[in-house]
Design a protein around this motif. Structure first.
Motif, PDB file in Angstrom:
ATOM      1  N   ALA B  25       0.837  -1.197   0.000  1.00  0.00           N
ATOM      2  CA  ALA B  25       0.000   0.000   0.000  1.00  0.00           C
ATOM      3  C   ALA B  25       0.870   1.245   0.000  1.00  0.00           C
ATOM      4  O   ALA B  25       2.032   1.218   0.404  1.00  0.00           O
ATOM      5  N   ARG B  26       0.262   2.342  -0.491  1.00  0.00           N
ATOM      6  CA  ARG B  26       0.967   3.616  -0.463  1.00  0.00           C
ATOM      7  C   ARG B  26       0.813   4.231   0.920  1.00  0.00           C
ATOM      8  O   ARG B  26       1.752   4.733   1.501  1.00  0.00           O
ATOM      9  N   SER B  27      -0.413   4.153   1.436  1.00  0.00           N
ATOM     10  CA  SER B  27      -0.624   4.642   2.794  1.00  0.00           C
ATOM     11  C   SER B  27      -1.791   3.900   3.421  1.00  0.00           C
ATOM     12  O   SER B  27      -2.638   3.350   2.715  1.00  0.00           O
ATOM     13  N   VAL B  28      -1.792   3.891   4.743  1.00  0.00           N
ATOM     14  CA  VAL B  28      -2.851   3.210   5.475  1.00  0.00           C
ATOM     15  C   VAL B  28      -3.358   4.161   6.551  1.00  0.00           C
ATOM     16  O   VAL B  28      -2.563   4.804   7.229  1.00  0.00           O
ATOM     17  N   SER B  29      -4.672   4.249   6.660  1.00  0.00           N
ATOM     18  CA  SER B  29      -5.239   5.072   7.726  1.00  0.00           C
ATOM     19  C   SER B  29      -5.875   4.145   8.755  1.00  0.00           C
ATOM     20  O   SER B  29      -6.670   3.275   8.412  1.00  0.00           O
ATOM     21  N   ARG B  56      -8.498   2.434   6.152  1.00  0.00           N
ATOM     22  CA  ARG B  56      -8.503   2.788   4.724  1.00  0.00           C
ATOM     23  C   ARG B  56      -7.123   2.539   4.153  1.00  0.00           C
ATOM     24  O   ARG B  56      -6.118   2.979   4.722  1.00  0.00           O
ATOM     25  N   ILE B  57      -7.087   1.823   3.049  1.00  0.00           N
ATOM     26  CA  ILE B  57      -5.799   1.475   2.463  1.00  0.00           C
ATOM     27  C   ILE B  57      -5.746   2.003   1.043  1.00  0.00           C
ATOM     28  O   ILE B  57      -6.617   1.694   0.228  1.00  0.00           O
ATOM     29  N   VAL B  58      -4.767   2.829   0.767  1.00  0.00           N
ATOM     30  CA  VAL B  58      -4.572   3.315  -0.606  1.00  0.00           C
ATOM     31  C   VAL B  58      -3.513   2.419  -1.240  1.00  0.00           C
ATOM     32  O   VAL B  58      -2.366   2.402  -0.782  1.00  0.00           O
ATOM     33  N   GLY B  66      -9.327   0.797  -6.482  1.00  0.00           N
ATOM     34  CA  GLY B  66      -9.216   2.044  -5.730  1.00  0.00           C
ATOM     35  C   GLY B  66      -8.868   1.755  -4.282  1.00  0.00           C
ATOM     36  O   GLY B  66      -8.437   0.663  -3.955  1.00  0.00           O
ATOM     37  N   PRO B  67      -9.062   2.742  -3.421  1.00  0.00           N
ATOM     38  CA  PRO B  67      -8.780   2.547  -2.002  1.00  0.00           C
ATOM     39  C   PRO B  67      -9.657   1.433  -1.420  1.00  0.00           C
ATOM     40  O   PRO B  67     -10.796   1.265  -1.833  1.00  0.00           O
ATOM     41  N   ARG B  68      -9.083   0.684  -0.503  1.00  0.00           N
ATOM     42  CA  ARG B  68      -9.849  -0.406   0.123  1.00  0.00           C
ATOM     43  C   ARG B  68     -10.262   0.052   1.506  1.00  0.00           C
ATOM     44  O   ARG B  68      -9.531   0.768   2.185  1.00  0.00           O
ATOM     45  N   LEU B  69     -11.464  -0.385   1.917  1.00  0.00           N
ATOM     46  CA  LEU B  69     -11.959   0.017   3.225  1.00  0.00           C
ATOM     47  C   LEU B  69     -12.381  -1.215   4.026  1.00  0.00           C
ATOM     48  O   LEU B  69     -13.014  -2.128   3.494  1.00  0.00           O
TER      49      LEU B  69
END
Lengths: 294, 141
Positions: B25-29, B56-58, B66-69
């Motif tokens: 992933a590019r970023s993870v929230s 949230r995973i970009v 797209g982004p995964r939730l």
């Protein structure tokens, strides 16, 4: 003719039984593979929790928690995991024997016990021996789900924290390898204190990753201990499910083989009976012919 | 470090039953116990407690989708040098969330009586989770 026909009938019924045991063996094999996959998939969670625990123990956070504290046992809980169905060799009887030994030990030490049993087989076996059971579960088959195991585990955690039980033992069949499963008694509560990571893998690794803890190591420990207990309890259920399928697979395999031997033996006896009957009939005809000649 | 050709981080979500996600992933929230926190490559290693909320995973550039939730209910996160591991007892993918169900659950909790300090506390906790679930479900659509 009567004897030959009876043998033939027996042979036919043994053949039918062999068909059934062969099918059960195949079903058990398929279920075993599925259960095994689930058990392997679940391993990751336990390992990662253990790694975090090691890290916490490594930073030397005060490892003191109600779940770790060992108290003298005056009230104990026992959870027995058996199968809902039989026809799986010594699987259920081994567990029942193991649990009776444990219960006998608690009785001789005058320890109050809270008994919970999963599986119809274990329930009926313990009922037959007049052992009072507080909880009975029959909803666990070959695919135990975490959502179903967690409430049981949480109830034990609450009882332990409240001081209603001082110890929890689980009697289940541990899956060691496909050719080896053994009935074991494992103490799940109190939990064993986590060992620092340095003890096993050398101190160099410990220094390479320094973690910050949010909100604090103590708070994480507080959360992680119940989680690791639940995952260990879940693993017991998974192990029991896998072992049951293996036991059934082995039992049905030997039953099928045995039926094969029986069929061979019956065929031989049937052929001999038929032959001797034919011989008898020929002798009779020959006797008749001889009598007519005179 | 070793992974020079990647610019992202490895993101893994583990539940007691299985590993449900393992991607780069590019970023993870993440829903930490006190609020969302974003993690990208090079974040200082930490171990944190999670609350109930959405992950949230970009995905990395070039990866499809797209982004995964996901909705995660409690648990822990371990952020290493090149990996984010989310260890939770329950994780529901975004497309399986239902806002209507979450709302119904919230209504049920609100109408049920809770007597005594412990029961009230438990209900508040359950309500918090149901609310987070409803929020995540609304975002998933």
């Amino acid at each position: 003719m009567a004897k030959a026909r009876a043998l033939d009938r027996r042979r036919r019924s043994v053949r039918n039984i062999r068909k059934i045991t062969r099918t059960m063996e195949l079903i058990a094999t398929a279920r075993f593979k599925k259960a095994m996959d689930r058990s392997i998939a679940a391993r990751d969670y336990t390992n990662r929790l253990a790694k975090i625990l090691e890290n916490i123990a490594g930073v030397g956070a005060g490892v003191a928690h109600p779940l770790l504290e060992v108290r003298p046992t005056t009230r104990s809980a026992v959870l027995v995991l058996t199968g809902n169905r039989g026809l799986c060799g010594g699987y259920n009887s081994n567990i029942v024997r193991q649990s009776l030994a444990l219960l006998g030990q608690w009785r001789s030490e005058r320890v109050e016990t809270h008994v919970a049993v999963s599986g119809k087989r274990g329930i009926s076996a313990l009922k037959f021996r007049g052992i009072p059971m507080e909880e009975r579960y029959t909803n666990f088959e070959d695919k135990p789900e975490f959502e179903a195991v967690a409430p049981i585990g949480r109830a034990y955690l609450a009882a332990y924290s409240a001081g209603e039980i001082d110890r929890l033992d689980v009697v289940y069949t541990k899956f060691e390898s496909i050719s080896r499963q053994s009935a074991v008694t494992e103490m799940l509560l109190p939990l064993k204190a986590p060992e620092p990571a340095g003890a096993a893998s050398g101190p160099i690794q410990l220094a390479s990753q320094e973690y910050d803890f949010y909100p604090s190591a103590e708070s994480i420990l507080e959360e992680i201990l119940p989680a690791s207990f639940l995952s260990r309890l879940f693993k017991c259920f998974l192990d029991a499910a896998v072992s049951e399928q293996v036991a059934r697979m082995v039992a049905m395999k030997s039953a099928s083989e045995n039926a094969g031997g029986l069929i061979k033996d019956l065929s031989r006896r049937y052929n001999r009976a038929r032959q001797s009957q034919i011989t008898g009939e020929i002798m009779e005809i020959l006797g008749g012919v001889e009598a007519l000649k005179q | 470090m070793a992974e020079t050709k990647h610019s992202g981080i490895r993101c893994v979500i583990v539940t007691p039953e299985s590993t449900i996600l393992d991607i780069r992933a590019r970023s993870v929230s993440l829903p930490l116990f006190d609020g969302q926190r974003g993690v990208a490559r090079g974040h200082a290693p930490f171990i944190g407690r999670l609350g109930a909320g959405e992950v949230r995973i970009v995905p990395e550039q070039g990866a499809e989708g797209g982004p995964r939730l996901f909705f995660a209910e409690g648990g822990f996160v371990e952020v290493g040098h090149d990996a984010v591991t989310i260890i939770t007892q329950r994780a529901i993918p975004g497309d399986k969330l239902s806002a209507a169900e979450a709302k119904a659950e919230l209504e049920r909790l609100r109408s049920a009586p809770a007597i005594g300090d412990e029961a009230i506390e438990e209900r508040l906790k359950a309500e918090e989770i149901a609310r987070a679930l409803a929020r995540a479900a609304a975002h998933a659509r």
